[in-house]
Design a protein around this motif. Structure first.
Motif, PDB file in Angstrom:
ATOM      1  N   MET A   1     -12.774 -12.914  72.198  1.00 33.11           N
ATOM      2  CA  MET A   1     -12.740 -12.798  70.739  1.00 33.11           C
ATOM      3  C   MET A   1     -13.823 -11.838  70.250  1.00 33.11           C
ATOM      4  N   ILE A   2     -13.435 -10.880  69.426  1.00 25.26           N
ATOM      5  CA  ILE A   2     -14.385  -9.914  68.902  1.00 25.26           C
ATOM      6  C   ILE A   2     -15.258 -10.557  67.819  1.00 25.26           C
ATOM      7  N   LYS A   3     -16.562 -10.409  67.980  1.00 26.97           N
ATOM      8  CA  LYS A   3     -17.517 -10.917  67.000  1.00 26.97           C
ATOM      9  C   LYS A   3     -18.377  -9.809  66.394  1.00 26.97           C
ATOM     10  N   TYR A   4     -18.557  -8.707  67.166  1.00 26.50           N
ATOM     11  CA  TYR A   4     -19.497  -7.671  66.771  1.00 26.50           C
ATOM     12  C   TYR A   4     -18.817  -6.298  66.751  1.00 26.50           C
ATOM     13  N   LEU A   5     -18.994  -5.586  65.644  1.00 25.19           N
ATOM     14  CA  LEU A   5     -18.444  -4.248  65.508  1.00 25.19           C
ATOM     15  C   LEU A   5     -19.582  -3.238  65.543  1.00 25.19           C
ATOM     16  N   LEU A   6     -19.445  -2.244  66.409  1.00 24.26           N
ATOM     17  CA  LEU A   6     -20.441  -1.186  66.537  1.00 24.26           C
ATOM     18  C   LEU A   6     -19.850   0.098  65.954  1.00 24.26           C
ATOM     19  N   TRP A   7     -20.463   0.593  64.897  1.00 22.66           N
ATOM     20  CA  TRP A   7     -19.933   1.751  64.187  1.00 22.66           C
ATOM     21  C   TRP A   7     -20.812   2.982  64.380  1.00 22.66           C
ATOM     22  N   ASP A   8     -20.200   4.077  64.776  1.00 23.49           N
ATOM     23  CA  ASP A   8     -20.872   5.364  64.701  1.00 23.49           C
ATOM     24  C   ASP A   8     -20.938   5.764  63.227  1.00 23.49           C
ATOM     25  N   ILE A   9     -21.896   6.629  62.881  1.00 20.72           N
ATOM     26  CA  ILE A   9     -22.050   7.040  61.483  1.00 20.72           C
ATOM     27  C   ILE A   9     -21.457   8.428  61.227  1.00 20.72           C
ATOM     28  N   ASP A  10     -22.051   9.443  61.862  1.00 21.71           N
ATOM     29  CA  ASP A  10     -21.658  10.831  61.583  1.00 21.71           C
ATOM     30  C   ASP A  10     -20.270  11.150  62.108  1.00 21.71           C
ATOM     31  N   ALA A  11     -19.422  11.656  61.197  1.00 25.73           N
ATOM     32  CA  ALA A  11     -18.042  12.051  61.491  1.00 25.73           C
ATOM     33  C   ALA A  11     -17.123  10.857  61.724  1.00 25.73           C
ATOM     34  N   THR A  12     -17.677   9.645  61.613  1.00 27.26           N
ATOM     35  CA  THR A  12     -16.843   8.440  61.669  1.00 27.26           C
ATOM     36  C   THR A  12     -16.812   7.819  60.277  1.00 27.26           C
ATOM     37  N   LEU A  13     -17.915   7.298  59.837  1.00 28.95           N
ATOM     38  CA  LEU A  13     -17.986   6.731  58.487  1.00 28.95           C
ATOM     39  C   LEU A  13     -18.267   7.805  57.442  1.00 28.95           C
ATOM     40  N   LEU A  14     -19.104   8.755  57.809  1.00 22.68           N
ATOM     41  CA  LEU A  14     -19.497   9.808  56.865  1.00 22.68           C
ATOM     42  C   LEU A  14     -18.994  11.167  57.337  1.00 22.68           C
ATOM     43  N   ASN A  15     -18.682  12.016  56.373  1.00 21.97           N
ATOM     44  CA  ASN A  15     -18.220  13.369  56.658  1.00 21.97           C
ATOM     45  C   ASN A  15     -19.436  14.231  56.992  1.00 21.97           C
ATOM     46  N   PHE A  16     -19.705  14.378  58.281  1.00 17.47           N
ATOM     47  CA  PHE A  16     -20.901  15.086  58.717  1.00 17.47           C
ATOM     48  C   PHE A  16     -20.821  16.580  58.428  1.00 17.47           C
ATOM     49  N   LYS A  17     -19.672  17.190  58.669  1.00 18.33           N
ATOM     50  CA  LYS A  17     -19.551  18.634  58.491  1.00 18.33           C
ATOM     51  C   LYS A  17     -19.813  19.046  57.043  1.00 18.33           C
ATOM     52  N   LYS A  18     -19.383  18.223  56.115  1.00 19.35           N
ATOM     53  CA  LYS A  18     -19.610  18.535  54.705  1.00 19.35           C
ATOM     54  C   LYS A  18     -21.098  18.413  54.366  1.00 19.35           C
ATOM     55  N   ALA A  19     -21.731  17.358  54.861  1.00 23.41           N
ATOM     56  CA  ALA A  19     -23.165  17.182  54.635  1.00 23.41           C
ATOM     57  C   ALA A  19     -23.945  18.309  55.297  1.00 23.41           C
ATOM     58  N   GLU A  20     -23.518  18.694  56.492  1.00 21.83           N
ATOM     59  CA  GLU A  20     -24.172  19.767  57.223  1.00 21.83           C
ATOM     60  C   GLU A  20     -24.077  21.080  56.454  1.00 21.83           C
ATOM     61  N   TYR A  21     -22.927  21.351  55.888  1.00 21.53           N
ATOM     62  CA  TYR A  21     -22.723  22.590  55.129  1.00 21.53           C
ATOM     63  C   TYR A  21     -23.728  22.700  53.992  1.00 21.53           C
ATOM     64  N   PHE A  22     -23.852  21.640  53.201  1.00 22.14           N
ATOM     65  CA  PHE A  22     -24.748  21.697  52.048  1.00 22.14           C
ATOM     66  C   PHE A  22     -26.219  21.723  52.470  1.00 22.14           C
ATOM     67  N   ALA A  23     -26.551  21.010  53.536  1.00 20.60           N
ATOM     68  CA  ALA A  23     -27.927  21.016  54.027  1.00 20.60           C
ATOM     69  C   ALA A  23     -28.314  22.405  54.517  1.00 20.60           C
ATOM     70  N   MET A  24     -27.409  23.072  55.238  1.00 23.89           N
ATOM     71  CA  MET A  24     -27.681  24.422  55.720  1.00 23.89           C
ATOM     72  C   MET A  24     -27.743  25.413  54.558  1.00 23.89           C
ATOM     73  N   ARG A  25     -26.801  25.322  53.650  1.00 26.67           N
ATOM     74  CA  ARG A  25     -26.779  26.244  52.510  1.00 26.67           C
ATOM     75  C   ARG A  25     -28.062  26.153  51.708  1.00 26.67           C
ATOM     76  N   ASP A  26     -28.518  24.927  51.451  1.00 28.46           N
ATOM     77  CA  ASP A  26     -29.747  24.747  50.690  1.00 28.46           C
ATOM     78  C   ASP A  26     -30.962  25.226  51.485  1.00 28.46           C
ATOM     79  N   GLY A  27     -30.889  25.097  52.807  1.00 25.19           N
ATOM     80  CA  GLY A  27     -31.969  25.595  53.649  1.00 25.19           C
ATOM     81  C   GLY A  27     -32.070  27.115  53.588  1.00 25.19           C
ATOM     82  N   PHE A  28     -30.919  27.807  53.600  1.00 25.57           N
ATOM     83  CA  PHE A  28     -30.921  29.260  53.487  1.00 25.57           C
ATOM     84  C   PHE A  28     -31.605  29.693  52.188  1.00 25.57           C
ATOM     85  N   GLU A  29     -31.270  28.961  51.117  1.00 24.16           N
ATOM     86  CA  GLU A  29     -31.819  29.312  49.807  1.00 24.16           C
ATOM     87  C   GLU A  29     -33.322  29.034  49.737  1.00 24.16           C
ATOM     88  N   LYS A  30     -33.720  27.863  50.208  1.00 24.62           N
ATOM     89  CA  LYS A  30     -35.133  27.479  50.116  1.00 24.62           C
ATOM     90  C   LYS A  30     -36.029  28.438  50.898  1.00 24.62           C
TER      91      LYS A  30
END
Length: 231
Positions: A1-30
Motif C-alpha cells: 500500500m502506497i503511503k508516501y509520495l516523492l515529488w520532483d520539483i523542476d519540470a514536474t511540478l514547476l515549469n523550469f524552462k520558463k523560470a530559467e528563461y526569465f532568470a537568464m534574461r534578467d541576468g543578461f540585463e543586470k
C-alpha cells in the motif's frame, strides 16, 4: 500500500524552462551582457549536459553551477572573470526561486492527495533556488518534508540519496513509496535504484531511451490520482 509520495520539483511540478528563461534574461540585463534572448536555447543544452554529468558522478556540483556559464560565455566569445561567473550564478539562483510557473494541475493534484498521503519533495536543484521556489509557490505549506541533494550530500539517482530519504521519513518498506518525476536519468533511474514504483511525467510524449523501467507514464499530473486509486 502506497503511503508516501516523492515529488520532483523542476519540470514536474514547476515549469523550469520558463523560470530559467526569465532568470537568464534578467541576468543578461543586470550584468549588461551582449547576449540575445534567442541564445538562451544554447544555454539550455549546456545546462542539461552538465546536470546529466553530475547525475553520472562525473563532475561536482560546483563544476555544474559555474562551468555551464563559462562554457556558455566562451561559446559567445564574451570576456568574463571568475567574479562575474560567481555573481551571475548567485543572481541566477535567486531569480530561479522568484519565477514561479506551475505545470497544469500540479498544485491541485497535491492538494487533492494531501489528506491521504504524506508528500515529500526530492530535488537536485540548489538550496537557494529550491527554497525560494518552495516558499514563493506555497509548496512548503503542502509538503511534509523536503530533500535537497545539496543538503543531503548526494544526488539523485544514487541509491544512497533514497536511503537517506527513507531513513528520515521513517520507513524502509519500498512498497510504501511512489515517485513522480520527469527525468528518466535522475528521477526514474533513481526509483529503479531504490526499488520503488515510479510515475514518469512525460507531457511531450518523449521516447524512453534511457533503458530504465517505467511503471506508469502520464501526460497530465492529475493522472497520478487515478493511478493511486488503482495501484
Amino acid at each position: 500500500m502506497i503511503k508516501y509520495l516523492l515529488w520532483d520539483i523542476d519540470a514536474t511540478l514547476l515549469n523550469f524552462k520558463k523560470a530559467e528563461y526569465f532568470a537568464m534574461r534578467d541576468g543578461f540585463e543586470k550584468f549588461q551582457l551582449p547576449i540575445d534572448e534567442s541564445q538562451i536555447k544554447n544555454y539550455n543544452l549546456i545546462n542539461d549536459k552538465y546536470w546529466k554529468r553530475l547525475e553520472r558522478g562525473e563532475i561536482t556540483r560546483e563544476m555544474v553551477l559555474h562551468g555551464r556559464f563559462r562554457e556558455f560565455f566562451d561559446g559567445l566569445n564574451i570576456a568574463y572573470t571568475d567574479e562575474l561567473i560567481y555573481d551571475f550564478n548567485k543572481f541566477y539562483q535567486v531569480e530561479l526561486g522568484n519565477n514561479i510557473f506551475f505545470n497544469d494541475n500540479a498544485k491541485e493534484t497535491l492538494k487533492a492527495l494531501e489528506k491521504t498521503y504524506k508528500q515529500y519533495a526530492i530535488t537536485n536543484g540548489s538550496i537557494v533556488a529550491q527554497k525560494g521556489k518552495l516558499k514563493k509557490s506555497g509548496l512548503d505549506k503542502i509538503f511534509d518534508g523536503v530533500f535537497i541533494s545539496e543538503e543531503v550530500g548526494i544526488d539523485k539517482p544514487n541509491k544512497e540519496f533514497f536511503d537517506i530519504v527513507f531513513e528520515n521519513i521513517g520507513s524502509t518498506d519500498t512498497r510504501e513509496y511512489l515517485l513522480v518525476g520527469d527525468s528518466l536519468t535522475s528521477d526514474i533511474l533513481g526509483a529503479n535504484n531504490a526499488g520503488i514504483k515510479n510515475v514518469w511525467y512525460n507531457p511531450e510524449n518523449a521516447d524512453n531511451k534511457a533503458n530504465v523501467k517505467v511503471d506508469y507514464t502520464i501526460n497530465n499530473l492529475k493522472e497520478v490520482i487515478e493511478i493511486l486509486e488503482n495501484i
